[in-house]
Write a protein that holds these residues in place. Structure first.
Motif, PDB file in Angstrom:
ATOM      1  N   LYS A 182       0.781  -1.224  -0.062  1.00 51.10           N
ATOM      2  CA  LYS A 182      -0.039   0.067   0.144  1.00 51.10           C
ATOM      3  C   LYS A 182       0.858   1.318  -0.032  1.00 51.10           C
ATOM      4  O   LYS A 182       0.727   2.065  -0.786  1.00 51.10           O
ATOM      5  N   SER A 183       1.950   1.076   0.766  1.00 49.97           N
ATOM      6  CA  SER A 183       2.685   2.553   1.078  1.00 49.97           C
ATOM      7  C   SER A 183       3.437   2.760  -0.183  1.00 49.97           C
ATOM      8  O   SER A 183       3.523   3.975  -0.653  1.00 49.97           O
ATOM      9  N   GLN A 184       3.789   1.701  -0.894  1.00 50.66           N
ATOM     10  CA  GLN A 184       4.627   2.098  -2.249  1.00 50.66           C
ATOM     11  C   GLN A 184       3.804   2.642  -3.291  1.00 50.66           C
ATOM     12  O   GLN A 184       3.927   3.647  -4.132  1.00 50.66           O
ATOM     13  N   LEU A 185       2.402   2.065  -3.562  1.00 50.79           N
ATOM     14  CA  LEU A 185       1.333   2.482  -4.118  1.00 50.79           C
ATOM     15  C   LEU A 185       1.267   4.183  -3.995  1.00 50.79           C
ATOM     16  O   LEU A 185       0.956   5.046  -4.772  1.00 50.79           O
ATOM     17  N   GLU A 186       0.795   4.316  -2.621  1.00 53.37           N
ATOM     18  CA  GLU A 186       0.354   5.580  -2.231  1.00 53.37           C
ATOM     19  C   GLU A 186       1.225   6.748  -2.635  1.00 53.37           C
ATOM     20  O   GLU A 186       1.258   7.876  -2.986  1.00 53.37           O
ATOM     21  N   GLU A 187       2.718   6.314  -2.406  1.00 48.94           N
ATOM     22  CA  GLU A 187       3.885   7.294  -2.744  1.00 48.94           C
ATOM     23  C   GLU A 187       3.866   7.718  -4.280  1.00 48.94           C
ATOM     24  O   GLU A 187       3.801   8.747  -4.904  1.00 48.94           O
ATOM     25  N   LYS A 188       3.680   6.513  -5.089  1.00 49.39           N
ATOM     26  CA  LYS A 188       3.332   6.783  -6.670  1.00 49.39           C
ATOM     27  C   LYS A 188       2.238   7.739  -6.787  1.00 49.39           C
ATOM     28  O   LYS A 188       2.288   8.783  -7.637  1.00 49.39           O
ATOM     29  N   LEU A 189       1.103   7.297  -6.273  1.00 52.23           N
ATOM     30  CA  LEU A 189      -0.268   7.879  -6.515  1.00 52.23           C
ATOM     31  C   LEU A 189      -0.274   9.418  -6.123  1.00 52.23           C
ATOM     32  O   LEU A 189      -0.727  10.305  -6.748  1.00 52.23           O
ATOM     33  N   ASN A 190       0.354   9.575  -4.872  1.00 50.10           N
ATOM     34  CA  ASN A 190       0.450  11.012  -4.307  1.00 50.10           C
ATOM     35  C   ASN A 190       1.136  12.042  -5.290  1.00 50.10           C
ATOM     36  O   ASN A 190       0.707  12.977  -5.518  1.00 50.10           O
ATOM     37  N   GLN A 191       1.962  11.340  -5.890  1.00 52.70           N
ATOM     38  CA  GLN A 191       3.043  12.220  -6.777  1.00 52.70           C
ATOM     39  C   GLN A 191       2.028  12.783  -7.907  1.00 52.70           C
ATOM     40  O   GLN A 191       2.319  13.736  -8.305  1.00 52.70           O
ATOM     41  N   TYR A 192       1.302  11.950  -8.398  1.00 53.74           N
ATOM     42  CA  TYR A 192       0.186  12.513  -9.362  1.00 53.74           C
ATOM     43  C   TYR A 192      -1.051  12.982  -8.965  1.00 53.74           C
ATOM     44  O   TYR A 192      -2.070  12.877  -9.779  1.00 53.74           O
ATOM     45  N   GLY A 193      -1.428  13.075  -7.785  1.00 54.50           N
ATOM     46  CA  GLY A 193      -2.686  13.407  -7.195  1.00 54.50           C
ATOM     47  C   GLY A 193      -3.633  12.442  -7.284  1.00 54.50           C
ATOM     48  O   GLY A 193      -5.062  12.672  -7.788  1.00 54.50           O
ATOM     49  N   GLN A 194      -3.473  11.116  -7.354  1.00 60.77           N
ATOM     50  CA  GLN A 194      -4.544  10.071  -7.668  1.00 60.77           C
ATOM     51  C   GLN A 194      -4.643   9.096  -6.327  1.00 60.77           C
ATOM     52  O   GLN A 194      -5.279   7.985  -6.727  1.00 60.77           O
ATOM     53  N   ALA A 195      -4.349   9.603  -5.012  1.00 61.50           N
ATOM     54  CA  ALA A 195      -4.412   8.791  -3.994  1.00 61.50           C
ATOM     55  C   ALA A 195      -5.830   8.284  -3.691  1.00 61.50           C
ATOM     56  O   ALA A 195      -5.822   7.162  -3.178  1.00 61.50           O
ATOM     57  N   HIS A 196      -6.814   8.891  -4.419  1.00 63.07           N
ATOM     58  CA  HIS A 196      -7.888   8.642  -3.936  1.00 63.07           C
ATOM     59  C   HIS A 196      -8.416   6.960  -4.693  1.00 63.07           C
ATOM     60  O   HIS A 196      -9.197   6.282  -4.178  1.00 63.07           O
ATOM     61  N   LEU A 197      -7.448   6.530  -5.317  1.00 63.58           N
ATOM     62  CA  LEU A 197      -7.719   5.088  -6.141  1.00 63.58           C
ATOM     63  C   LEU A 197      -7.447   4.110  -4.822  1.00 63.58           C
ATOM     64  O   LEU A 197      -7.957   2.922  -4.951  1.00 63.58           O
ATOM     65  N   LEU A 198      -6.896   4.495  -3.861  1.00 58.50           N
ATOM     66  CA  LEU A 198      -6.592   3.747  -2.660  1.00 58.50           C
ATOM     67  C   LEU A 198      -7.647   3.670  -1.413  1.00 58.50           C
ATOM     68  O   LEU A 198      -7.775   3.280  -0.418  1.00 58.50           O
ATOM     69  N   ARG A 199      -8.797   4.486  -1.863  1.00 60.53           N
ATOM     70  CA  ARG A 199      -9.631   4.774  -0.810  1.00 60.53           C
ATOM     71  C   ARG A 199     -10.356   3.800   0.018  1.00 60.53           C
ATOM     72  O   ARG A 199     -10.618   3.700   1.185  1.00 60.53           O
ATOM     73  N   PHE A 200     -10.619   2.788  -0.731  1.00 60.21           N
ATOM     74  CA  PHE A 200     -11.402   1.576  -0.247  1.00 60.21           C
ATOM     75  C   PHE A 200     -10.374   0.420   0.072  1.00 60.21           C
ATOM     76  O   PHE A 200     -10.907  -0.715   0.275  1.00 60.21           O
ATOM     77  N   TRP A 201      -9.132   0.765  -0.070  1.00 56.75           N
ATOM     78  CA  TRP A 201      -8.145  -0.527   0.084  1.00 56.75           C
ATOM     79  C   TRP A 201      -8.357  -1.408   1.312  1.00 56.75           C
ATOM     80  O   TRP A 201      -8.208  -2.706   1.184  1.00 56.75           O
ATOM     81  N   ASP A 202      -8.740  -0.843   2.449  1.00 60.60           N
ATOM     82  CA  ASP A 202      -8.535  -1.626   3.583  1.00 60.60           C
ATOM     83  C   ASP A 202      -9.933  -2.430   3.647  1.00 60.60           C
ATOM     84  O   ASP A 202      -9.958  -3.292   4.369  1.00 60.60           O
TER      85      ASP A 202
END
Ligand code: UTP
Length: 463
Positions: free
Chosen positions: A2-22
């Motif tokens: 998750k944290s790796q993905l978050e890092e990548k997504l934050n860079q591009y303003g796309q972190a909402h894609l992990l909103r339902f991850w948990d």
């Protein structure tokens, strides 16, 4: 993960894609993670920014648009010109230099058919599918010229499995299995008005096929280009699954392509009105290219010649012949095909996890178009065809005013009726006629097989 993905997504303003991850189970997390890792966020960001800065590029191009080099119906009707072209095309076919790409990755959303469009029953008498007609046309040409024409069918993730099953269950309609390759095109995500990717479900980002321009990359990456080259294929005939009238591997058309030393030849119809919904094939700054009907301002579309005919007359019907070398060269340049943007309605999951079905376009889709290869092709030409002989595509569900299944069935029947009438037969008005390509691939073969004076007054399927 998750944290790796978050890092990548934050860079591009796309972190909402992990909103339902948990809320996701392990398998769902893995599949969402895999999907996210495969996206080129840099590219998506650039495409979104470019579409915002837009500009009026098309009006500028349209102002300079001239007529492309063309082989017209008059050339086809001139025995000297035609015979020479026919012999050239025939020789190429006889020596196995032709292959065929049939693109069938679209989702056929306007038709509303619950299966890949190629499975649609379109035979006016036989009810046979679009796939059957295309496959039998290819087989008929192979038999006519005594050489294999390998078939490359392009699918997309939504159409791949069902298409593969359908073709294989039907034994590829007679084409040896080893001469058919099915390859799958790529997909692209869609973004909302603020550039954010849309979620189709809590564990899946919405994606759709990347346009018929996806053919180029997919044909190469799937190994199909290498397969074609290893068979000695030098030219690829390209057609779309929804047009059963395609004159597949027509020898004269191939001949004109060869005679002109063209790397890409496009079949066109003479437009019957300035704003007809076909791409306009034009020349701008010495390069042949297509300006979509929606991008061609009416004042340029309606320019006329002295005799009152349309100046920009050539409308693309999405039938092309490519030199294999040209496809290979184009595939080596990452920007050979630009992305186009289209505003579409895309159902999505909102921040509360509810699925919404918009009534207005809410998303921008990115697609590549195969015809954008034209400007980089050497000696590109267009060849005219009478639409009654070569173009009628299934696009819409009834009661649309055009391009419905019934229009297409009528067009097939009308063409085959004309072939019989030219052979001296009589077809009573309103009698549905269908000729299987293996019975006769063209008017000349029908003429050789038909007794003058025969009357057809019942629905007839010649096979
Ligand atoms: P269209 O643009 O008419 O799309 O494709 P479609 O899927 O048939 O129908 P709609 O627009 O959703 O109603 C023209 C041809 O290009 C192929 C289609 O399969 C059709 O043969 N195509 C389109 C692809 O192979 N891939 C794509 O991404 C888009």
């Amino acid at each position: 993960m998750k944290s790796q993905l978050e890092e990548k997504l934050n860079q591009y303003g796309q972190a909402h894609l992990l909103r339902f991850w948990d809320e996701l189970n392990e398998a769902e997390q893995a599949s969402l993670g895999k999907q996210i890792e495969a996206f080129d966020f840099e590219l998506i960001q650039t495409l979104f920014t470019n579409q915002q800065s837009g500009g009026n590029k098309w009006a500028e191009l349209a102002a300079k648009a001239e007529v492309p080099p063309a082989i017209t119906l008059q050339d086809f009707a001139n025995p000297q010109s035609y015979d020479e072209a026919y012999s050239l095309g025939k020789a190429a076919l006889e020596s196995g230099k032709l292959g065929m790409i049939l693109v069938a990755g679209g989702q056929g959303s306007r038709l509303g058919f619950n299966h890949p469009k190629g499975m649609f029953p379109i035979g006016p008498v036989s009810d046979c599918s679009l796939y059957q007609i295309h496959c039998e046309k290819i087989l008929a040409r192979s038999k006519q010229f005594g050489a294999t024409i390998p078939l490359y069918v392009m699918t997309s993730p939504p159409t791949h499995d069902e298409t593969t099953k359908f073709l294989s269950e039907n034994n590829f309609f007679g084409i040896p299995e080893s001469d058919v390759k099915i390859f799958c095109q790529g997909v692209m995500p869609a973004v909302d008005q603020s550039g954010k990717l849309l979620l189709e479900s809590k564990s899946k980002v919405f994606v759709s096929p990347d346009g018929h321009g996806g053919t180029l990359g997919a044909f190469v990456n799937s190994g199909c280009l290498d397969d074609a080259k290893s068979r000695g294929v030098e030219h690829i005939f390209y057609g779309q699954v929804d047009n059963p009238l395609i004159q597949i591997c027509d020898p004269a058309l191939i001949g004109y392509h060869l005679k002109s030393g063209s790397e890409m030849t496009s079949q066109v119809v003479r437009k019957n009105e300035p704003t007809q919904k076909v791409g306009n094939v034009v020349v701008v700054d010495d390069a042949v290219q297509i300006i979509e009907y929606s991008d061609l301002p009416e004042k340029y579309a309606s320019q006329t010649n002295e005799d009152g005919s349309l100046k920009l007359w050539a409308g693309s019907i999405a039938v092309h012949i490519f030199a294999t070398d040209f496809l290979e060269r184009s595939s080596q340049s990452s920007d050979a095909l630009p992305f186009h943007q289209a505003r579409k309605k895309v159902p999505f999951i909102n921040e509360l996890g509810a699925r919404l079905k918009p009534s207005q376009p809410n998303a921008i889709k990115f697609e590549r178009f195969i015809f954008d290869l034209l400007p980089s092709a050497k000696n590109a030409i267009v060849c005219e065809v009478d639409p009654a002989d070569g173009f009628c595509a299934v696009k819409n569900a009834p009661p649309a005013p055009s391009e419905t299944p019934q229009h297409v069935k009528d067009a097939i029947s009308a063409l085959h009726t004309r072939w019989l009438e030219a052979a001296g037969a009589t077809v009573e008005e309103g009698t549905p006629i269908e000729i299987n390509p293996l019975y006769a691939p063209d008017a000349a073969t029908v003429a050789a097989k038909t007794e003058s004076g025969t009357t057809f007054n019942q629905p007839t399927y010649l096979q």
